[in-house]
Design a protein around this motif. Structure first.
Motif, PDB file in Angstrom:
ATOM      1  N   LEU A 120       0.747 -19.386 -11.424  1.00  0.00           N
ATOM      2  CA  LEU A 120       1.901 -18.490 -11.483  1.00  0.00           C
ATOM      3  C   LEU A 120       3.050 -19.178 -12.219  1.00  0.00           C
ATOM      4  CD1 LEU A 120       1.912 -17.203  -7.791  1.00  0.00           C
ATOM      5  CD2 LEU A 120       1.140 -15.942  -9.809  1.00  0.00           C
ATOM      6  N   PRO A 121       3.942 -18.402 -12.814  1.00  0.00           N
ATOM      7  CA  PRO A 121       5.131 -18.996 -13.441  1.00  0.00           C
ATOM      8  C   PRO A 121       5.963 -19.763 -12.406  1.00  0.00           C
ATOM      9  CG  PRO A 121       4.878 -16.692 -14.077  1.00  0.00           C
ATOM     10  CD  PRO A 121       3.858 -16.957 -12.998  1.00  0.00           C
ATOM     11  N   ALA A 122       6.725 -20.718 -12.876  1.00  0.00           N
ATOM     12  CA  ALA A 122       7.496 -21.603 -11.984  1.00  0.00           C
ATOM     13  C   ALA A 122       8.418 -20.833 -11.037  1.00  0.00           C
ATOM     14  CB  ALA A 122       8.305 -22.606 -12.800  1.00  0.00           C
ATOM     15  N   ASN A 123       9.081 -19.801 -11.524  1.00  0.00           N
ATOM     16  CA  ASN A 123       9.996 -19.032 -10.664  1.00  0.00           C
ATOM     17  C   ASN A 123       9.250 -18.363  -9.518  1.00  0.00           C
ATOM     18  OD1 ASN A 123      12.282 -19.653 -12.125  1.00  0.00           O
ATOM     19  ND2 ASN A 123      12.142 -17.848 -13.414  1.00  0.00           N
ATOM     20  N   ASP A 124       8.041 -17.868  -9.799  1.00  0.00           N
ATOM     21  CA  ASP A 124       7.241 -17.221  -8.761  1.00  0.00           C
ATOM     22  C   ASP A 124       6.720 -18.257  -7.758  1.00  0.00           C
ATOM     23  OD1 ASP A 124       7.703 -14.872 -10.115  1.00  0.00           O
ATOM     24  OD2 ASP A 124       5.742 -14.832 -11.086  1.00  0.00           O
ATOM     25  N   ARG A 125       6.230 -19.385  -8.267  1.00  0.00           N
ATOM     26  CA  ARG A 125       5.745 -20.471  -7.404  1.00  0.00           C
ATOM     27  C   ARG A 125       6.853 -20.955  -6.491  1.00  0.00           C
ATOM     28  NH1 ARG A 125       3.715 -23.168 -11.841  1.00  0.00           N
ATOM     29  NH2 ARG A 125       5.363 -24.694 -11.694  1.00  0.00           N
ATOM     30  N   GLU A 126       8.036 -21.085  -7.061  1.00  0.00           N
ATOM     31  CA  GLU A 126       9.177 -21.608  -6.333  1.00  0.00           C
ATOM     32  C   GLU A 126       9.478 -20.758  -5.101  1.00  0.00           C
ATOM     33  OE1 GLU A 126      13.290 -23.077  -8.040  1.00  0.00           O
ATOM     34  OE2 GLU A 126      13.151 -20.893  -8.194  1.00  0.00           O
ATOM     35  N   VAL A 127       9.596 -19.440  -5.262  1.00  0.00           N
ATOM     36  CA  VAL A 127       9.940 -18.597  -4.112  1.00  0.00           C
ATOM     37  C   VAL A 127       8.795 -18.529  -3.111  1.00  0.00           C
ATOM     38  CG1 VAL A 127      11.705 -17.237  -5.276  1.00  0.00           C
ATOM     39  CG2 VAL A 127       9.357 -16.444  -5.304  1.00  0.00           C
ATOM     40  N   LEU A 128       7.548 -18.520  -3.586  1.00  0.00           N
ATOM     41  CA  LEU A 128       6.410 -18.536  -2.651  1.00  0.00           C
ATOM     42  C   LEU A 128       6.445 -19.793  -1.799  1.00  0.00           C
ATOM     43  CD1 LEU A 128       3.336 -17.283  -4.714  1.00  0.00           C
ATOM     44  CD2 LEU A 128       4.355 -16.185  -2.730  1.00  0.00           C
ATOM     45  N   TYR A 129       6.632 -20.921  -2.451  1.00  0.00           N
ATOM     46  CA  TYR A 129       6.649 -22.194  -1.732  1.00  0.00           C
ATOM     47  C   TYR A 129       7.797 -22.249  -0.716  1.00  0.00           C
ATOM     48  CZ  TYR A 129       7.191 -27.081  -0.639  1.00  0.00           C
ATOM     49  OH  TYR A 129       7.335 -28.257   0.049  1.00  0.00           O
ATOM     50  N   LEU A 130       8.984 -21.936  -1.186  1.00  0.00           N
ATOM     51  CA  LEU A 130      10.140 -22.039  -0.298  1.00  0.00           C
ATOM     52  C   LEU A 130      10.049 -21.057   0.867  1.00  0.00           C
ATOM     53  CD1 LEU A 130      12.989 -22.478  -2.927  1.00  0.00           C
ATOM     54  CD2 LEU A 130      12.041 -24.241  -1.419  1.00  0.00           C
ATOM     55  N   HIS A 131       9.534 -19.860   0.618  1.00  0.00           N
ATOM     56  CA  HIS A 131       9.473 -18.846   1.672  1.00  0.00           C
ATOM     57  C   HIS A 131       8.307 -19.088   2.632  1.00  0.00           C
ATOM     58  CE1 HIS A 131      10.378 -15.058   3.581  1.00  0.00           C
ATOM     59  NE2 HIS A 131       9.127 -14.649   3.427  1.00  0.00           N
ATOM     60  N   TYR A 132       7.114 -19.317   2.104  1.00  0.00           N
ATOM     61  CA  TYR A 132       5.933 -19.403   2.965  1.00  0.00           C
ATOM     62  C   TYR A 132       5.615 -20.822   3.445  1.00  0.00           C
ATOM     63  CZ  TYR A 132       5.111 -14.557   1.930  1.00  0.00           C
ATOM     64  OH  TYR A 132       5.255 -13.204   1.840  1.00  0.00           O
ATOM     65  N   TYR A 133       5.870 -21.826   2.630  1.00  0.00           N
ATOM     66  CA  TYR A 133       5.531 -23.181   3.041  1.00  0.00           C
ATOM     67  C   TYR A 133       6.693 -23.899   3.702  1.00  0.00           C
ATOM     68  CZ  TYR A 133       1.161 -22.569   0.612  1.00  0.00           C
ATOM     69  OH  TYR A 133      -0.063 -22.109   0.221  1.00  0.00           O
ATOM     70  N   GLN A 134       7.922 -23.562   3.319  1.00  0.00           N
ATOM     71  CA  GLN A 134       9.090 -24.175   3.940  1.00  0.00           C
ATOM     72  C   GLN A 134       9.747 -23.242   4.958  1.00  0.00           C
ATOM     73  OE1 GLN A 134      10.244 -27.308   3.682  1.00  0.00           O
ATOM     74  NE2 GLN A 134       8.423 -27.724   2.465  1.00  0.00           N
ATOM     75  N   SER A 135       9.239 -22.014   5.055  1.00  0.00           N
ATOM     76  CA  SER A 135       9.739 -21.014   6.011  1.00  0.00           C
ATOM     77  C   SER A 135      11.241 -20.787   5.890  1.00  0.00           C
ATOM     78  CB  SER A 135       9.388 -21.433   7.445  1.00  0.00           C
ATOM     79  OG  SER A 135       8.007 -21.589   7.587  1.00  0.00           O
ATOM     80  N   LEU A 136      11.722 -20.756   4.658  1.00  0.00           N
ATOM     81  CA  LEU A 136      13.145 -20.537   4.443  1.00  0.00           C
ATOM     82  C   LEU A 136      13.438 -19.048   4.333  1.00  0.00           C
ATOM     83  CD1 LEU A 136      13.896 -23.320   1.817  1.00  0.00           C
ATOM     84  CD2 LEU A 136      14.460 -23.328   4.234  1.00  0.00           C
ATOM     85  N   LYS A 137      14.620 -18.679   4.769  1.00  0.00           N
ATOM     86  CA  LYS A 137      15.074 -17.299   4.649  1.00  0.00           C
ATOM     87  C   LYS A 137      15.388 -17.012   3.185  1.00  0.00           C
ATOM     88  CE  LYS A 137      17.170 -17.341   9.194  1.00  0.00           C
ATOM     89  NZ  LYS A 137      18.428 -17.343   9.939  1.00  0.00           N
ATOM     90  N   LEU A 138      15.295 -15.752   2.822  1.00  0.00           N
ATOM     91  CA  LEU A 138      15.551 -15.359   1.437  1.00  0.00           C
ATOM     92  C   LEU A 138      16.977 -15.722   1.013  1.00  0.00           C
ATOM     93  CD1 LEU A 138      13.689 -11.931   1.294  1.00  0.00           C
ATOM     94  CD2 LEU A 138      12.878 -14.187   0.574  1.00  0.00           C
ATOM     95  N   GLU A 139      17.928 -15.624   1.932  1.00  0.00           N
ATOM     96  CA  GLU A 139      19.312 -15.971   1.624  1.00  0.00           C
ATOM     97  C   GLU A 139      19.437 -17.450   1.276  1.00  0.00           C
ATOM     98  OE1 GLU A 139      18.319 -14.358   4.402  1.00  0.00           O
ATOM     99  OE2 GLU A 139      19.177 -12.373   4.141  1.00  0.00           O
ATOM    100  N   ASP A 140      18.714 -18.297   2.022  1.00  0.00           N
ATOM    101  CA  ASP A 140      18.742 -19.734   1.753  1.00  0.00           C
ATOM    102  C   ASP A 140      18.100 -20.050   0.406  1.00  0.00           C
ATOM    103  OD1 ASP A 140      19.966 -20.183   4.188  1.00  0.00           O
ATOM    104  OD2 ASP A 140      18.082 -20.599   5.240  1.00  0.00           O
ATOM    105  N   ILE A 141      17.023 -19.344   0.096  1.00  0.00           N
ATOM    106  CA  ILE A 141      16.354 -19.548  -1.195  1.00  0.00           C
ATOM    107  C   ILE A 141      17.296 -19.165  -2.329  1.00  0.00           C
ATOM    108  CG2 ILE A 141      14.430 -18.821  -2.664  1.00  0.00           C
ATOM    109  CD1 ILE A 141      12.813 -18.374  -0.041  1.00  0.00           C
ATOM    110  N   ALA A 142      18.012 -18.065  -2.161  1.00  0.00           N
ATOM    111  CA  ALA A 142      18.968 -17.626  -3.184  1.00  0.00           C
ATOM    112  C   ALA A 142      20.031 -18.704  -3.408  1.00  0.00           C
ATOM    113  CB  ALA A 142      19.610 -16.302  -2.771  1.00  0.00           C
ATOM    114  N   GLU A 143      20.515 -19.269  -2.324  1.00  0.00           N
ATOM    115  CA  GLU A 143      21.543 -20.309  -2.434  1.00  0.00           C
ATOM    116  C   GLU A 143      20.983 -21.565  -3.102  1.00  0.00           C
ATOM    117  OE1 GLU A 143      24.413 -22.988   0.454  1.00  0.00           O
ATOM    118  OE2 GLU A 143      23.592 -21.118   1.224  1.00  0.00           O
TER     119      GLU A 143
END
Length: 174
Positions: A120-143
């Protein structure tokens, strides 16, 4: 902040967030040693700029941002492109006569899933990783990523759709 306080804080965040940051960096650079280098550089930048940190956000968020920027800068660098070309040539040569061990690893479901995610492109990998593997909230990922919440939601939805398509294609052709 005096030198002792800076040293103490840096030691604390290295212990607390070091492994998480290495995993994050790995999703970008796809090499464990390079990921460790990126995190080491991030900690150096953190230490150098601690006096300027206003604690408006959490230090974890700040470290994630520094690490992400380190990785993105590295991926744009000439050194990375040269290393990638070298690895491509080596991998191509190894794939001509793959070892039995390599065949077993390539067939494992876990490796296949990693391959799909890393494709997957880096931007897609990034949000998948942060959301599913780091269990971060979408707001935290945005920040952390410096993009809007709606952009994060769109990237996550798009990444899941792409991953689903890849898995469905693999089931059909596998």
């Amino acid at each position: 902040m005096n030198k002792y306080e800076k040293d103490q804080l840096l030691e604390q965040v290295m212990v607390e967030y070091g492994n998480e940051l290495v995993r994050l960096a790995f999703t970008y650079v796809k090499n464990s040693e390079t990921a460790k280098d990126m995190v080491q550089n991030a900690f150096i930048k953190c230490y150098e700029n601690l006096d300027d940190f206003r604690f408006d956000a959490s230090i974890k968020t700040w470290l994630y941002r520094i690490t992400i920027n380190q990785c993105k800068d590295y991926l744009k660098s000439w050194h990375h492109k040269k290393v990638q070309a070298k690895h491509f040539i080596q991998d191509t040569a190894q794939n001509i006569l793959p070892s039995a061990e390599h065949k077993v690893l390539a067939k494992s479901e876990q490796q296949e899933m990693k391959d799909f995610i890393f494709a997957l492109p880096a931007n897609d990998r990034e949000v998948l990783y942060l959301h599913y593997y780091q269990s971060l909230k979408l707001e935290d990922i945005a920040e952390m990523t410096g993009v809007g919440l709606n952009t994060v939601k769109t990237r996550l939805r798009r990444a899941k759709q792409k991953l689903k398509r890849k898995l469905e294609e693999a089931a059909v052709y596998g």
